[in-house]
Design a protein around this motif. Structure first.
Motif, PDB file in Angstrom:
ATOM      1  N   LYS A   1       0.868  -1.177   0.000  1.00 50.03           N
ATOM      2  CA  LYS A   1       0.000   0.000   0.000  1.00 50.03           C
ATOM      3  C   LYS A   1       0.905   1.227   0.000  1.00 50.03           C
ATOM      4  N   ASP A   2       1.265   1.671  -1.190  1.00 43.68           N
ATOM      5  CA  ASP A   2       2.278   2.717  -1.266  1.00 43.68           C
ATOM      6  C   ASP A   2       1.729   4.087  -1.636  1.00 43.68           C
ATOM      7  N   SER A   3       0.422   4.296  -1.488  1.00 45.12           N
ATOM      8  CA  SER A   3      -0.111   5.648  -1.586  1.00 45.12           C
ATOM      9  C   SER A   3       0.469   6.499  -0.461  1.00 45.12           C
ATOM     10  N   TYR A   4       0.568   7.788  -0.701  1.00 47.78           N
ATOM     11  CA  TYR A   4       1.185   8.664   0.300  1.00 47.78           C
ATOM     12  C   TYR A   4       0.395   8.695   1.611  1.00 47.78           C
ATOM     13  N   ASP A   5      -0.919   8.364   1.567  1.00 50.66           N
ATOM     14  CA  ASP A   5      -1.765   8.450   2.759  1.00 50.66           C
ATOM     15  C   ASP A   5      -2.178   7.080   3.287  1.00 50.66           C
ATOM     16  N   ALA A   6      -1.446   6.027   2.926  1.00 52.34           N
ATOM     17  CA  ALA A   6      -1.876   4.663   3.248  1.00 52.34           C
ATOM     18  C   ALA A   6      -1.513   4.213   4.654  1.00 52.34           C
ATOM     19  N   VAL A   7      -0.603   4.920   5.330  1.00 49.13           N
ATOM     20  CA  VAL A   7      -0.179   4.519   6.682  1.00 49.13           C
ATOM     21  C   VAL A   7      -0.430   5.692   7.612  1.00 49.13           C
ATOM     22  N   PHE A   8      -1.291   5.465   8.611  1.00 44.43           N
ATOM     23  CA  PHE A   8      -1.734   6.574   9.458  1.00 44.43           C
ATOM     24  C   PHE A   8      -2.133   6.058  10.840  1.00 44.43           C
ATOM     25  N   TYR A   9      -2.289   6.998  11.759  1.00 40.28           N
ATOM     26  CA  TYR A   9      -2.730   6.672  13.118  1.00 40.28           C
ATOM     27  C   TYR A   9      -4.260   6.626  13.156  1.00 40.28           C
ATOM     28  N   ALA A  10      -4.799   6.193  14.281  1.00 39.24           N
ATOM     29  CA  ALA A  10      -6.248   6.118  14.438  1.00 39.24           C
ATOM     30  C   ALA A  10      -6.912   7.475  14.260  1.00 39.24           C
ATOM     31  N   THR A  11      -6.167   8.542  14.529  1.00 37.11           N
ATOM     32  CA  THR A  11      -6.701   9.901  14.373  1.00 37.11           C
ATOM     33  C   THR A  11      -6.789  10.323  12.911  1.00 37.11           C
TER      34      THR A  11
END
Length: 727
Positions: free
Chosen positions: A437-447
């Motif tokens: 998952k290499d979209s710029y927004d694919a890895v994030f916190y629960a927030t």
């Protein structure tokens, strides 16, 4: 895989939504480094930001191909790509026409167009047959142009400067040449050779004209070949007939990679056959054998991760493909550090490109290594390949590359020395996220806030664990006892530490990732499902993961969403934050099977099978939107999904392996079915010429309605082998 189309100020990439071609209802023809996207008439029409065209090595060599009869577009009757993916067949007729004061009725002239792509050539044969009772004067024409745009331009990336279009050359009434000199100083040309001399031309429009008199029941034929030429490449002349004659032998040779599968469900058979034909069409020839190119149109090239997972999905059926993939990636493995390409010694290729923008370093993908997971997957596939085939000679050949890959995991992959493998891109314009998952927004916190690098993805730790297990076994076979013990201990330690740190009791799931401060990204994601097929998940946790993934917020009815519908960034129309990816679902199903959850496996198989029934050609695309399954409706298309896409079309093979739970073990001379099952819509499965040892075995698997158990028979069993069925 990356949607690195438009570069933003913070070096993130995404693909523009207005690059869509779903509304065009196009046909795709592809072979090796070439592919064509054509409309239903067999034309290439340049409108808006459309993607139609003939492409070769990441450059569009035809951007306009338009057939006209007496300046009118013919009426479309039907068009379809044949079952083997080799030919686009189009039937047309004339519209109402006034010719010399007389009316030619629609339907008097039948127009047949056959088109196919092979290597760097596009071939077409056009047939006109007069069904009227009078002679007819007709003028038909072809309008041809090329913008010679790089694939990244077609996808939306803006350039300040381009090369120079050098105009049209009409040669001897048989040939039209379009010339372009790129900023990379390479000369690219599109050369069209016609079987019959054209009567007239338009130098402004790039049109050739044919004037014919068609008598009643008379037929006129025209064929031509489009050659895509890069630099000093030189080819022998190959006309339509010669090229057509080579199609069947080429297909037969490639089809030998796969056994024949047919079932008691004709729709399922069509899905399997279409998937096999699609995968074959994506398999390019390399000096090391076949390599499955990732997908058309955006990824018609070698991708490391995609090739590895596609080979893994089809390994039980086609071990030769895994061998070829391993040899290719070993040959392209990085040997030195190069910040501009995210390369480090031992790292496995992310992707390779060949267009003008790559040559000029406008994009970094000539040979790019920005994948955190491909290196571990390379080792994992090598271990799986040997387990499936017993081919120790290939493992010996690959051993230096496997050692380099394991050294990369230890010396470069673990950036901060905490025992987990992380990524942080170094290339100035490389990919920010470097998992699948290499979209710029694919890895994030629960927030919803984006995670801070370096990032340790959960599934990558699973791949590393499995790589260590397989590497330890291979080292033992080669007499490397110290390495065997070292990697075994590391694998045991990693599994224990991973299950302590990545598990989240409240979510009943593994967290998506850890950031650079070891803060958890507490997000329910499909990534957790990958942990099951690697074996890193503890058994009790594996069952909780399965329950979490099959809950309504994760399971759409078609498949498992990439993230839960309860997450802040959930959007069913996004690329990685709520969509459904067939390859992702297949890997999850394989993991479920490993932990004995056959009912869940069959739910996933049912979901993707149902989805295929609504899709053109029953071809599963790269992804589709994550909306909930609605009665009587198909899955919602993602506008810029590749189709065909290698790891999507190969998903059916891993799903079938998972429901049968089959292992072929040459070390023990056993074919093992471990608690196999078949869903109710598959009463039987027959597999012909499955490679087992040195034999080609036939398998018959039958589902019994009364107790839902399966019985298995085989023929042509190799000497000394046993068929084992664990109930």
């Amino acid at each position: 895989m990356s949607k690195e189309v438009i570069r933003l100020d913070d070096n993130k990439y995404y693909i523009s939504a207005d690059s869509t071609y779903t509304d065009d209802r196009v046909h795709v023809l592809n072979h090796c480094d070439s592919f064509a996207i054509l409309d239903r008439w067999g034309d290439i029409i340049p409108y808006g930001k459309g993607t139609q065209g003939l492409y070769y090595k990441d450059t569009r060599y035809l951007s306009h191909l338009e057939f006209r009869v007496n300046e009118e577009r013919p009426v479309l009757l039907s068009s379809f790509v044949k079952e083997e993916n080799e030919i686009l067949s189009v039937d047309q007729t004339n519209p109402d026409l006034q010719i010399n004061g007389k009316k030619l009725q629609q339907g008097d002239i039948h127009i047949k167009r056959n088109q196919f792509v092979r290597n760097h050539r596009f071939h077409e044969k056009i047939e006109l047959l007069n069904f009227s009772n009078e002679s007819v004067n007709l003028t038909f024409s072809l309008r041809i142009h090329s913008d010679f745009r790089d694939i990244f331009e077609v996808r939306g990336l803006q350039r300040d400067k381009r090369g120079e279009f050098l105009g049209y050359q009409f040669v001897d009434q048989h040939k039209l040449i379009l010339n372009y000199r790129g900023l990379d100083q390479l000369h690219r040309k599109t050369q069209i050779v016609f079987s019959k001399p054209f009567q007239r031309v338009s130098t402004e429009e790039g049109r050739v004209f044919y004037d014919v008199i068609l008598k009643p029941k008379q037929q006129v034929l025209l064929d031509y070949t489009v050659e895509c030429v890069l630099g000093e490449e030189s080819y022998s002349v190959l006309d339509y007939g010669e090229a057509r004659g080579k199609l069947s032998p080429e297909l037969d040779k490639t089809k030998a990679y796969f056994p024949t599968i047919y079932t008691g469900n004709e729709q399922f058979n069509h899905w399997v056959n279409r998937s096999k034909a699609d995968l074959i069409s994506l398999m390019a020839d390399t000096p090391y054998g076949k390599y499955p190119y990732a997908g058309v149109p955006w990824y018609n090239t070698a991708f490391g991760r995609d090739g590895l997972l596609t080979a893994m999905q089809s390994l039980w059926l086609s071990p030769h493909l895994s061998r070829d993939v391993l040899l290719y990636l070993a040959a392209t493995q990085a040997t030195e550090e190069n910040i501009s390409s995210d390369a480090e010694p031992g790292k496995i290729l992310h992707e390779t490109r060949g267009g003008e923008m790559v040559m000029l370093n406008e994009v970094p993908f000539r040979r790019y290594y920005g994948s955190v997971d491909a290196t571990a997957l390379f080792v994992l596939l090598a271990g799986m390949y040997h387990k499936r085939t017993g081919d120790i000679a290939t493992i010996k050949q690959l051993w230096p590359n496997l050692l380099s890959a394991m050294d990369w995991i230890q010396n470069y992959g673990d950036i901060d020395g905490d025992g987990f493998v992380e990524y942080q891109h170094k290339a100035a314009n490389g990919l920010t996220n470097q998992g699948w998952k290499d979209s710029y927004d694919a890895v994030f916190y629960a927030t919803g806030e984006l995670a801070k690098a370096p990032i340790a993805l959960c599934e990558v730790q699973g791949y590393v664990y499995a790589a260590k297990i397989h590497a330890a076994r291979l080292a033992g076979l080669l007499g490397k006892k110290e390495l065997t013990e070292k990697w075994k201990k590391e694998a045991i330690s990693l599994k224990q530490k991973f299950n302590q740190i990545f598990w989240d009791e409240e979510m009943d799931c593994y967290v998506l990732a850890l950031d650079g401060d070891k803060k958890a990204c507490r997000v329910k994601s499909s990534n957790s499902g990958h942990l099951l097929f690697t074996g890193i998940a503890e058994a009790s946790k594996a069952r909780k993961v399965a329950k979490t993934l099959m809950a309504p917020d994760m399971f759409s009815g078609w498949g498992v969403r990439t993230i839960s519908s309860q997450e802040v960034r959930y959007n069913p129309m996004s690329y990685h934050n709520g969509s459904v990816w067939p390859h992702d679902v297949a890997l999850i199903a394989w993991g479920f099977a490993r932990y004995g959850m056959q009912s869940e496996v069959n739910q996933l198989l049912r979901g993707l099978f149902d989805a295929s029934l609504f899709l053109n050609l029953q071809r599963l695309p790269e992804l589709f939107c994550g909306f909930e399954k609605r009665q009587g409706e198909g899955p919602t298309a993602y506008p810029v999904a590749c189709s065909p896409q290698a790891w999507s079309v190969a998903a059916v093979f891993m799903l079938l392996q998972s429901t049968l739970h089959i292992d072929i073990l040459p070390e023990n001379k056993e074919v093992v079915f471990d608690r196999p099952s078949l869903p109710e819509f598959l009463p039987s499965v027959n597999i012909h010429k499955l490679a087992v040892g040195n034999s080609l075995v036939d398998l018959e698997i039958i589902r019994h309605e009364e107790d839902e158990m399966v019985s298995i028979n085989w023929r042509n069993a190799p000497e000394g082998w046993k068929l084992m069925v664990v109930k």
